[in-house]
Motif scaffolding. Structure first.
Motif, PDB file in Angstrom:
ATOM      1  N   ARG A  30       8.707 -10.111  -9.967  1.00 52.24           N
ATOM      2  CA  ARG A  30       7.743 -11.220  -9.972  1.00 52.24           C
ATOM      3  C   ARG A  30       6.451 -10.768  -9.316  1.00 52.24           C
ATOM      4  O   ARG A  30       6.454 -10.225  -8.222  1.00 52.24           O
ATOM      5  N   THR A  31       5.359 -10.973 -10.016  1.00 52.09           N
ATOM      6  CA  THR A  31       4.039 -10.701  -9.464  1.00 52.09           C
ATOM      7  C   THR A  31       3.213 -11.971  -9.590  1.00 52.09           C
ATOM      8  O   THR A  31       3.479 -12.827 -10.437  1.00 52.09           O
ATOM      9  N   SER A  32       2.211 -12.075  -8.750  1.00 49.97           N
ATOM     10  CA  SER A  32       1.354 -13.263  -8.802  1.00 49.97           C
ATOM     11  C   SER A  32      -0.077 -12.867  -8.478  1.00 49.97           C
ATOM     12  O   SER A  32      -0.341 -11.838  -7.872  1.00 49.97           O
ATOM     13  N   GLY A  33      -0.961 -13.720  -8.921  1.00 48.62           N
ATOM     14  CA  GLY A  33      -2.377 -13.529  -8.630  1.00 48.62           C
ATOM     15  C   GLY A  33      -3.008 -14.874  -8.320  1.00 48.62           C
ATOM     16  O   GLY A  33      -2.688 -15.873  -8.955  1.00 48.62           O
ATOM     17  N   PRO A  53       8.360 -10.208 -15.569  1.00 49.18           N
ATOM     18  CA  PRO A  53       9.067  -9.490 -16.629  1.00 49.18           C
ATOM     19  C   PRO A  53      10.539  -9.326 -16.252  1.00 49.18           C
ATOM     20  O   PRO A  53      10.880  -9.162 -15.081  1.00 49.18           O
ATOM     21  N   ARG A  54      11.419  -9.410 -17.267  1.00 51.27           N
ATOM     22  CA  ARG A  54      12.862  -9.293 -17.031  1.00 51.27           C
ATOM     23  C   ARG A  54      13.459  -8.288 -17.994  1.00 51.27           C
ATOM     24  O   ARG A  54      13.004  -8.146 -19.124  1.00 51.27           O
ATOM     25  N   ILE A  55      14.492  -7.649 -17.530  1.00 48.37           N
ATOM     26  CA  ILE A  55      15.258  -6.759 -18.396  1.00 48.37           C
ATOM     27  C   ILE A  55      16.737  -7.024 -18.110  1.00 48.37           C
ATOM     28  O   ILE A  55      17.142  -7.186 -16.962  1.00 48.37           O
TER      29      ILE A  55
END
Length: 95
Positions: A30-33, A53-55
């Motif tokens: 998880r990233t955020s801006g 993004p998930r894998i």
């Protein structure tokens, strides 16, 4: 574990029991801006965006075992959304 009390005609068996298990993993990042955006009309005081993004990976040993005995139960429906695959959502459940 699934048990089929009646198998396909001509398969040579009257019933069939199949045991399946799965190995796999799920990973996500998880990233955020945060952005300094202001709009008086819409009363917006800043924006924040999240990106996740998930894998996922699943392996079912001998997952295609038994199609010569198992009668078709389900029919596929058209969908544009592919759900994550787990043992319960296997696309070869009755094929």
């Amino acid at each position: 574990m699934t048990h089929y009390a009646s198998t396909l005609p001509g398969s040579g068996r009257s019933d069939y029991t199949r045991e399946l298990g799965e190995f796999g993993f799920d990973a996500q990042l998880r990233t955020s801006g945060t952005f300094d955006y202001h709009n008086e009309y819409w009363k917006i005081d800043g924006l924040r965006h999240l990106f996740t993004p998930r894998i996922s990976y699943r392996y079912i040993p001998e997952g295609s075992r038994g199609p010569q005995y198992i009668p078709p139960i389900d029919v596929r429906t058209f969908t544009t959304y592919l759900p994550p695959l787990g043992l319960g959502d296997g696309r070869n459940v009755d094929e």
